[in-house]
Scaffold this motif. Structure first.
Motif, PDB file in Angstrom:
ATOM      1  N   GLY A   1       0.796  -1.088  -0.081  1.00 40.28           N
ATOM      2  CA  GLY A   1       0.008  -0.059  -0.222  1.00 40.28           C
ATOM      3  C   GLY A   1       0.818   1.286   0.016  1.00 40.28           C
ATOM      4  N   ALA A   2       0.436   2.361   0.574  1.00 36.72           N
ATOM      5  CA  ALA A   2       1.218   3.528   0.775  1.00 36.72           C
ATOM      6  C   ALA A   2       2.200   3.282   1.793  1.00 36.72           C
ATOM      7  CB  ALA A   2       0.271   4.718   0.955  1.00 36.72           C
ATOM      8  N   VAL A   3       3.422   4.027   1.440  1.00 33.22           N
ATOM      9  CA  VAL A   3       4.572   3.887   2.368  1.00 33.22           C
ATOM     10  C   VAL A   3       5.060   5.419   2.713  1.00 33.22           C
ATOM     11  CG1 VAL A   3       6.965   3.253   2.573  1.00 33.22           C
ATOM     12  CG2 VAL A   3       5.268   1.956   1.054  1.00 33.22           C
ATOM     13  N   SER A   4       5.475   5.717   4.020  1.00 34.72           N
ATOM     14  CA  SER A   4       5.988   6.955   4.396  1.00 34.72           C
ATOM     15  C   SER A   4       7.040   7.224   3.878  1.00 34.72           C
ATOM     16  CB  SER A   4       5.713   6.904   5.974  1.00 34.72           C
ATOM     17  OG  SER A   4       6.883   6.105   6.537  1.00 34.72           O
ATOM     18  N   ARG A   5       7.330   8.624   3.984  1.00 29.66           N
ATOM     19  CA  ARG A   5       8.648   9.082   3.216  1.00 29.66           C
ATOM     20  C   ARG A   5       9.606   9.448   4.136  1.00 29.66           C
ATOM     21  NH1 ARG A   5       8.443  10.140  -2.089  1.00 29.66           N
ATOM     22  NH2 ARG A   5       6.709   9.530  -3.289  1.00 29.66           N
ATOM     23  N   ASP A   6       9.379   8.914   5.540  1.00 25.26           N
ATOM     24  CA  ASP A   6      10.448   9.237   6.579  1.00 25.26           C
ATOM     25  C   ASP A   6      11.423   8.009   6.351  1.00 25.26           C
ATOM     26  OD1 ASP A   6       8.913   7.181   7.739  1.00 25.26           O
ATOM     27  OD2 ASP A   6       8.309   8.241   9.494  1.00 25.26           O
TER      28      ASP A   6
ATOM     29  N   ARG B   1       2.918  19.980  -4.796  1.00 26.60           N
ATOM     30  CA  ARG B   1       4.090  20.479  -4.129  1.00 26.60           C
ATOM     31  C   ARG B   1       3.747  20.860  -2.462  1.00 26.60           C
ATOM     32  NH1 ARG B   1       4.643  26.469  -6.797  1.00 26.60           N
ATOM     33  NH2 ARG B   1       4.419  25.183  -8.487  1.00 26.60           N
ATOM     34  N   ASN B   2       2.763  21.051  -2.142  1.00 24.39           N
ATOM     35  CA  ASN B   2       2.394  21.052  -0.810  1.00 24.39           C
ATOM     36  C   ASN B   2       2.011  19.564  -0.166  1.00 24.39           C
ATOM     37  OD1 ASN B   2       2.723  23.757  -0.821  1.00 24.39           O
ATOM     38  ND2 ASN B   2       0.659  24.061  -1.612  1.00 24.39           N
ATOM     39  N   TRP B   3       2.558  18.432  -0.474  1.00 24.82           N
ATOM     40  CA  TRP B   3       2.055  17.267  -0.235  1.00 24.82           C
ATOM     41  C   TRP B   3       2.217  16.896   1.202  1.00 24.82           C
ATOM     42  CZ3 TRP B   3       6.211  13.786   2.005  1.00 24.82           C
ATOM     43  CH2 TRP B   3       7.138  14.260   1.557  1.00 24.82           C
ATOM     44  N   GLN B   4       3.355  17.505   2.131  1.00 21.22           N
ATOM     45  CA  GLN B   4       3.250  17.301   3.493  1.00 21.22           C
ATOM     46  C   GLN B   4       2.392  17.921   4.325  1.00 21.22           C
ATOM     47  OE1 GLN B   4       7.456  18.428   3.449  1.00 21.22           O
ATOM     48  NE2 GLN B   4       8.074  16.452   4.282  1.00 21.22           N
ATOM     49  N   SER B   5       1.539  18.732   3.691  1.00 21.85           N
ATOM     50  CA  SER B   5       0.720  19.458   4.524  1.00 21.85           C
ATOM     51  C   SER B   5      -0.812  19.144   4.267  1.00 21.85           C
ATOM     52  CB  SER B   5       0.521  21.052   4.120  1.00 21.85           C
ATOM     53  OG  SER B   5       0.021  21.263   2.713  1.00 21.85           O
ATOM     54  N   VAL B   6      -1.001  18.136   3.351  1.00 20.31           N
ATOM     55  CA  VAL B   6      -2.159  17.419   2.942  1.00 20.31           C
ATOM     56  C   VAL B   6      -2.539  16.296   4.048  1.00 20.31           C
ATOM     57  CG1 VAL B   6      -3.772  16.139   1.367  1.00 20.31           C
ATOM     58  CG2 VAL B   6      -1.939  17.815   0.638  1.00 20.31           C
ATOM     59  N   SER B   7      -3.630  16.588   4.912  1.00 21.61           N
ATOM     60  CA  SER B   7      -4.101  15.625   5.970  1.00 21.61           C
ATOM     61  C   SER B   7      -5.576  15.492   6.106  1.00 21.61           C
ATOM     62  CB  SER B   7      -3.467  16.025   7.275  1.00 21.61           C
ATOM     63  OG  SER B   7      -3.917  17.244   7.604  1.00 21.61           O
ATOM     64  N   GLY B   8      -5.772  14.557   7.105  1.00 23.04           N
ATOM     65  CA  GLY B   8      -7.220  14.423   7.326  1.00 23.04           C
ATOM     66  C   GLY B   8      -7.510  12.866   6.852  1.00 23.04           C
TER      67      GLY B   8
ATOM     68  N   PHE C   1      -3.341  10.624   6.180  1.00 25.17           N
ATOM     69  CA  PHE C   1      -2.510  10.472   5.205  1.00 25.17           C
ATOM     70  C   PHE C   1      -1.075   9.972   5.757  1.00 25.17           C
ATOM     71  CE2 PHE C   1      -5.579  12.867   3.380  1.00 25.17           C
ATOM     72  CZ  PHE C   1      -5.156  12.836   1.646  1.00 25.17           C
ATOM     73  N   ILE C   2      -0.522   9.020   5.146  1.00 22.81           N
ATOM     74  CA  ILE C   2       0.964   8.538   5.529  1.00 22.81           C
ATOM     75  C   ILE C   2       1.720   9.552   5.118  1.00 22.81           C
ATOM     76  CG2 ILE C   2       1.582   7.189   3.635  1.00 22.81           C
ATOM     77  CD1 ILE C   2       1.954   4.733   5.477  1.00 22.81           C
ATOM     78  N   THR C   3       1.634  10.200   4.086  1.00 24.67           N
ATOM     79  CA  THR C   3       2.624  11.479   3.848  1.00 24.67           C
ATOM     80  C   THR C   3       2.498  12.550   4.751  1.00 24.67           C
ATOM     81  OG1 THR C   3       0.908  11.958   2.124  1.00 24.67           O
ATOM     82  CG2 THR C   3       3.063  10.592   1.408  1.00 24.67           C
ATOM     83  N   SER C   4       1.586  12.699   5.574  1.00 21.65           N
ATOM     84  CA  SER C   4       1.515  13.797   6.728  1.00 21.65           C
ATOM     85  C   SER C   4       2.440  13.369   7.922  1.00 21.65           C
ATOM     86  CB  SER C   4       0.078  14.188   6.914  1.00 21.65           C
ATOM     87  OG  SER C   4      -0.068  14.874   7.984  1.00 21.65           O
ATOM     88  N   THR C   5       3.388  14.194   8.287  1.00 30.25           N
ATOM     89  CA  THR C   5       3.856  13.857   9.584  1.00 30.25           C
ATOM     90  C   THR C   5       3.176  13.794  10.675  1.00 30.25           C
ATOM     91  OG1 THR C   5       6.013  15.224   8.344  1.00 30.25           O
ATOM     92  CG2 THR C   5       5.917  14.695  10.801  1.00 30.25           C
ATOM     93  N   ASN C   6       1.977  14.599  10.709  1.00 33.32           N
ATOM     94  CA  ASN C   6       1.173  14.962  11.798  1.00 33.32           C
ATOM     95  C   ASN C   6       0.396  13.615  11.932  1.00 33.32           C
ATOM     96  OD1 ASN C   6       0.223  16.251  13.978  1.00 33.32           O
ATOM     97  ND2 ASN C   6      -1.482  16.705  12.927  1.00 33.32           N
ATOM     98  N   ASP C   7      -0.352  13.217  10.754  1.00 33.56           N
ATOM     99  CA  ASP C   7      -1.111  12.131  10.595  1.00 33.56           C
ATOM    100  C   ASP C   7      -0.390  10.760  11.040  1.00 33.56           C
ATOM    101  OD1 ASP C   7      -2.981  13.983  10.013  1.00 33.56           O
ATOM    102  OD2 ASP C   7      -3.572  13.165   7.958  1.00 33.56           O
TER     103      ASP C   7
END
Length: 396
Positions: free
Chosen positions: A51-56, A127-134, A243-249
């Protein structure tokens, strides 16, 4: 042309299957045997499909988070409703084909199908992919939201549906469906889900419950062409927990406490939905056995004030007794000029958390029925109704 014909054949089979299910449900209702007694939990992906994989640096995988949430949800249901049958499409790290996930739910005669997923944003497209959450909730259908969100939802559908490319003989099993071909999605414009109203009702309960955290932002409920929802024959909802790409989520979803809270939120939504579901089919409501409270999580994120939504032209409503063809029920208020209505002037009725939409409306039953014979050709699955105040009665 052959590609489209394959989809038309698939549509006919699906509509036939849904019609058969509706008939069976009606028979069970008359015998007072119905109730929300079987739930199928579907943790997405698994095995060779991460599935989706985090970018950290940790590279957290979607398949692991949703499996943990699914198992926790099963535990809550087993404790809260000992007599309920809870079926898992997978309870370990293994690959299950989309077609088989739906088959598992159908064979178990499930009353509700919940597919668990984690969203992601491709940095190449935003370009704002890290800020997309929810979190977001999805029922079967064609996206009818704003242009930007619709594009994002379609990318999500393509990503979730593309798992079939990992399956052997996928071209035959899915009637030539290509998740990357826009023409393949024509079938979802034609198809009406017999379980759409119940799916939206549960999605609404889940949205309210999930909004309490740990992921606070609610991206709403939408109708989208997910293959796993198409193949099921019961109310079905796909939940993107964050979102796995959101640091906060990710920080919240990757912890045991966060996963427990997500499972608890979905469980609470099921408790509320079950009461309404059982009541609607004249089954004796069953109260859940009290369970221990979920572990406390870290301090909650301060919720941001809801963004103001642009005003939209509401469709026409009317009073008195009239007749027409109901074409859709949605949790969202749609514009009168929405392309879904195909040029017809819609009339709406607010019913609980749903908006019901009618076209070909007239106080003259014969005139409305004459229009219905043409409307049903453009809206397969639509039906003729009598509307009296807030009461909607299906008329043969």
């Amino acid at each position: 042309m052959k590609h489209i014909q394959n989809h038309i054949c698939a549509l006919a089979c699906a509509l036939s299957m849904l019609g058969s299910f509706a008939s069976t449900a009606q028979t069970k209702t008359s015998s007072n045997a119905l109730g929300l007694n079987t739930i199928c939990i579907d943790p997405g992906h698994g095995g060779k499909d991460p599935g989706a994989v985090s970018r950290d640096g940790k590279k957290v995988q979607e398949k692991d988070i949703v499996l943990s949430v699914g198992l926790k949800l099963r535990k809550l249901l087993n404790e809260g409703y000992p007599g309920m049958k809870v079926v898992m499409t997978r309870d370990s790290d293994k690959f299950i084909e989309l077609n088989e996930r739906a088959n598992i739910a159908n064979k178990a005669n499930a009353d509700l199908f919940i597919s668990l997923h984690i969203n992601a944003v491709d940095p190449k497209n935003n370009r704002n992919w890290q800020s997309v959450s929810g979190f977001s909730l999805h029922t079967l259908g064609q996206s009818r939201t704003g242009a930007d969100l619709q594009s994002m939802n379609m990318e999500l559908c393509k990503r979730e549906n593309s798992v079939i490319l990992m399956e052997n003989d996928h071209d035959t099993k899915y009637e030539g469906f290509d998740p990357n071909d826009p023409q393949s999605y024509i079938i979802f414009n034609l198809m009406q889900n017999a379980n759409l109203v119940q799916s939206l009702l549960f999605a609404d309960e889940a949205a309210q419950s999930l909004a309490k955290g740990p992921v606070l932002k609610n991206r709403g409920i939408s109708q989208d062409p997910f293959l796993v929802l198409w193949r099921t024959t019961m109310p079905s909802v796909l939940i993107e927990c964050g979102f796995i790409t959101s640091t906060n989520d990710l920080a919240k979803m990757s912890t045991e406490a966060g996963q427990e809270q997500i499972a608890k939120s979905i469980y609470n939504a099921i408790v509320s939905y079950k009461k309404k579901y059982d009541s609607s089919v004249n089954a004796k409501p069953v109260e859940p056995v009290k369970t221990q409270p979920a572990p406390k999580t870290a301090a909650k994120e301060t919720a941001k004030p809801a963004e103001k939504q642009p005003k939209q032209e509401s469709v026409q409503s009317r009073s008195g007794v009239y007749y027409g063809t109901q074409v859709i029920a949605s949790a969202k208020l749609m514009k009168s000029g929405d392309s879904f209505f195909k040029g017809y002037e819609p009339t709406t009725l607010k019913s609980g958390t749903l908006y019901k939409y009618f076209v070909g409306v007239s106080e003259d039953i014969d005139k409305a029925r004459k229009q219905h014979s043409e409307i049903v050709k453009k809206f397969p699955g639509s039906f003729f109704v009598k509307v009296d105040g807030e009461s909607v009665q299906r008329v043969k």
